[in-house]
Design a protein around this motif. Sequence first.
Motif, PDB file in Angstrom:
ATOM      1  N   GLY A  86       0.820  -1.209   0.000  1.00 10.19           N
ATOM      2  CA  GLY A  86       0.000   0.000   0.000  1.00 10.19           C
ATOM      3  C   GLY A  86       0.849   1.252   0.000  1.00 10.19           C
ATOM      4  O   GLY A  86       0.533   2.238  -0.686  1.00 10.19           O
ATOM      5  N   ALA A  87       1.956   1.231   0.756  1.00  5.86           N
ATOM      6  CA  ALA A  87       2.833   2.401   0.822  1.00  5.86           C
ATOM      7  C   ALA A  87       3.512   2.656  -0.527  1.00  5.86           C
ATOM      8  O   ALA A  87       3.580   3.796  -0.989  1.00  5.86           O
ATOM      9  N   VAL A  88       4.022   1.599  -1.157  1.00  9.45           N
ATOM     10  CA  VAL A  88       4.699   1.774  -2.449  1.00  9.45           C
ATOM     11  C   VAL A  88       3.699   2.186  -3.523  1.00  9.45           C
ATOM     12  O   VAL A  88       4.009   3.001  -4.400  1.00  9.45           O
ATOM     13  N   ALA A  89       2.477   1.644  -3.459  1.00  6.35           N
ATOM     14  CA  ALA A  89       1.443   2.034  -4.415  1.00  6.35           C
ATOM     15  C   ALA A  89       1.113   3.516  -4.282  1.00  6.35           C
ATOM     16  O   ALA A  89       0.930   4.228  -5.278  1.00  6.35           O
ATOM     17  N   ALA A  90       1.051   4.005  -3.024  1.00  5.13           N
ATOM     18  CA  ALA A  90       0.788   5.420  -2.787  1.00  5.13           C
ATOM     19  C   ALA A  90       1.928   6.273  -3.342  1.00  5.13           C
ATOM     20  O   ALA A  90       1.700   7.345  -3.909  1.00  5.13           O
ATOM     21  N   LEU A  91       3.151   5.803  -3.195  1.00 11.30           N
ATOM     22  CA  LEU A  91       4.306   6.525  -3.716  1.00 11.30           C
ATOM     23  C   LEU A  91       4.288   6.542  -5.246  1.00 11.30           C
ATOM     24  O   LEU A  91       4.621   7.550  -5.872  1.00 11.30           O
ATOM     25  N   ALA A  92       3.873   5.425  -5.838  1.00  9.63           N
ATOM     26  CA  ALA A  92       3.830   5.329  -7.302  1.00  9.63           C
ATOM     27  C   ALA A  92       2.833   6.303  -7.909  1.00  9.63           C
ATOM     28  O   ALA A  92       3.000   6.727  -9.065  1.00  9.63           O
ATOM     29  N   ASP A  93       1.812   6.672  -7.148  1.00  8.62           N
ATOM     30  CA  ASP A  93       0.793   7.593  -7.656  1.00  8.62           C
ATOM     31  C   ASP A  93       1.248   9.049  -7.634  1.00  8.62           C
ATOM     32  O   ASP A  93       0.563   9.911  -8.189  1.00  8.62           O
ATOM     33  N   GLN A  94       2.374   9.321  -7.000  1.00  8.94           N
ATOM     34  CA  GLN A  94       2.857  10.693  -6.910  1.00  8.94           C
ATOM     35  C   GLN A  94       3.651  11.079  -8.157  1.00  8.94           C
ATOM     36  O   GLN A  94       4.248  10.217  -8.802  1.00  8.94           O
ATOM     37  N   PRO A  95       3.670  12.371  -8.526  1.00  6.86           N
ATOM     38  CA  PRO A  95       4.474  12.807  -9.682  1.00  6.86           C
ATOM     39  C   PRO A  95       5.946  12.470  -9.473  1.00  6.86           C
ATOM     40  O   PRO A  95       6.532  12.788  -8.437  1.00  6.86           O
ATOM     41  N   GLY A  96       6.524  11.790 -10.429  1.00  7.06           N
ATOM     42  CA  GLY A  96       7.927  11.405 -10.322  1.00  7.06           C
ATOM     43  C   GLY A  96       8.171  10.259  -9.360  1.00  7.06           C
ATOM     44  O   GLY A  96       9.329   9.923  -9.082  1.00  7.06           O
ATOM     45  N   GLY A  97       7.099   9.652  -8.859  1.00  6.20           N
ATOM     46  CA  GLY A  97       7.245   8.588  -7.875  1.00  6.20           C
ATOM     47  C   GLY A  97       8.000   7.377  -8.395  1.00  6.20           C
ATOM     48  O   GLY A  97       8.727   6.724  -7.657  1.00  6.20           O
ATOM     49  N   ILE A  98       7.860   7.076  -9.690  1.00  6.81           N
ATOM     50  CA  ILE A  98       8.507   5.904 -10.258  1.00  6.81           C
ATOM     51  C   ILE A  98      10.026   6.019 -10.178  1.00  6.81           C
ATOM     52  O   ILE A  98      10.733   5.029  -9.965  1.00  6.81           O
TER      53      ILE A  98
END
Length: 273
Positions: A59-71
Amino acid sequence: MEGTRGGRVAQAAGRAADSKSFERAARMGYVASGLLHALIGLIALQIAGGGGGDADSSGAVAALADQPGGIFLIWACFLGCLALALFQATRVFLDSGEDRKEVWKKRASDAGSAVVYGAIGVSFGVFALGGSSDSEQSQVTWTGRVLSQPAGQWLVGLAGAVIAGIGIYFIFKGVTRRFRNDLKAVPGRTWQRTATTTGIAGFVAKGVSLLILGVLVIAAAVTADPEKSTGLDGALRALHEAPLGWLVLGAVGVGLIFYGLYMALIRARFGKL
């Protein structure tokens, strides 16, 4: 003769530079772990306030992936965790010439750290490569597979006891401030206070979450019901359902954020490698 000596010096300097670069990359693994725990803490606060989200690594990594530049940050965290896991794995084969009991104790610790940071790296790696995962469902699935084996209940119960024991150790390590043994000398009063505050709050909160997780795994073993082994997200939600659970969960969420800050700011900079 001078040329040969100069070549050896250059090679030694090159190896030292490579070692320093590898060490800096390995320290990025601590930053990645800190970021992961801080995000889980934020999601726990959302749940405490009546919101949603999965308060676990996926869940934490998924939330990070949704952020701009998160990848890009996810890739950096993946590579950092991989470097740290490899670094810890190589230490397993070192022999410092100390007391044999201490050597094997260090080897066990390094091996455990390699597994932990390798697992965190997998969480980031799956999303970095465009996939997704569900930590809770994965744990339920694996628990069910183990329970279906001969003596499966005993094995799951033992795993739960180990997790709970680790949780108790984290609480003990935080209360007694033994986390300072993992650090080099911390300069300056501000850094020292930051290390103490984030360390105590962080280790206690991490320990509480692991203790509850271990209890749930033991419950799954006793009842032979893999659905009770719901992972970290399930452990935090179980805490939320207790009397005044929203308040305790909020405190644990704040503590996990402190643990994230300790890992990213203190352990990554002053931690012994």
